[in-house]
Design a protein around this motif. Structure first.
Motif, PDB file in Angstrom:
ATOM      1  N   LEU A   8      53.018  10.154  60.109  1.00 20.49           N
ATOM      2  CA  LEU A   8      53.832  10.709  61.055  1.00 20.49           C
ATOM      3  C   LEU A   8      53.800  10.148  61.822  1.00 20.49           C
ATOM      4  N   GLY A   9      54.803  10.486  62.924  1.00 19.26           N
ATOM      5  CA  GLY A   9      54.465   9.607  64.362  1.00 19.26           C
ATOM      6  C   GLY A   9      54.356  10.829  65.302  1.00 19.26           C
ATOM      7  N   GLY A  10      54.209  10.910  66.486  1.00 15.41           N
ATOM      8  CA  GLY A  10      54.024  11.524  67.620  1.00 15.41           C
ATOM      9  C   GLY A  10      55.964  12.209  68.292  1.00 15.41           C
ATOM     10  N   ILE A  11      55.808  13.506  68.581  1.00 14.40           N
ATOM     11  CA  ILE A  11      57.225  13.919  68.893  1.00 14.40           C
ATOM     12  C   ILE A  11      58.044  13.924  69.458  1.00 14.40           C
ATOM     13  N   GLY A  12      57.569  12.920  70.326  1.00  7.93           N
ATOM     14  CA  GLY A  12      57.978  12.530  71.771  1.00  7.93           C
ATOM     15  C   GLY A  12      58.188  10.926  71.625  1.00  7.93           C
ATOM     16  N   THR A  13      57.592  10.580  72.774  1.00  3.58           N
ATOM     17  CA  THR A  13      57.365   8.882  73.388  1.00  3.58           C
ATOM     18  C   THR A  13      56.185   8.993  74.108  1.00  3.58           C
ATOM     19  N   SER A  14      55.814  10.080  74.896  1.00  3.03           N
ATOM     20  CA  SER A  14      54.404  10.473  75.373  1.00  3.03           C
ATOM     21  C   SER A  14      54.216  11.800  75.597  1.00  3.03           C
TER      22      SER A  14
END
Length: 107
Positions: A7-13
Motif C-alpha cells: 500500500l502507498g500513501g494516501i496522497g502525493t506528499s
C-alpha cells in the motif's frame, strides 16, 4: 503463493503533521492514478482543482465507497469521510487534479 499487496500513501506528499492532524496534497495528471492506499483515520477531502475524479475501491475495503464512483470536481468542496477505505484515486478528467486531505488523529 499469494503476493502481499504493497500500500502507498494516501496522497502525493505530506504538507504538515503534528499530534492532531496530518495534511496531504494529492496531485494527479489527467489519466493518472494514486497508489492503492488505506485510510486508517477519519479524514476530510478538500477539492481544489480538476474536472473529474474517481475512486476505485479494493475488494477488502471497509470504507463508505464499496463500488466504483466517478464524479465532477467541485473546487472548494469539503467532503468528510470515515476510515476503512482501501482504494485508488483516478483522475478521469482532462485537467490536472489537486486535493488536500486532512487526516484527524484525535477525535
Amino acid at each position: 503463493m499469494a503476493v502481499e499487496r504493497q500500500l502507498g500513501g494516501i496522497g502525493t506528499s505530506i504538507l504538515f503533521e503534528d499530534e492532531r492532524v496530518r495534511i496531504w496534497e494529492l496531485r494527479l495528471a489527467p489519466g493518472e492514478q494514486s497508489d492503492v492506499h488505506r485510510h486508517e483515520l477519519d479524514h476530510i477531502l478538500i477539492q481544489i482543482s480538476g474536472d473529474r475524479i474517481a475512486v476505485r475501491p479494493e475488494p477488502d475495503t471497509e470504507g463508505p465507497y464499496s463500488e466504483y464512483l466517478e464524479a465532477e470536481v467541485v473546487p472548494g468542496a469539503v467532503i468528510p469521510v470515515g476510515p476503512g477505505g482501501v482504494e485508488t484515486a483516478v483522475n478521469t478528467g482532462r485537467q490536472p487534479y489537486l486535493e488536500v486531505i486532512v487526516e484527524l488523529k484525535q477525535a
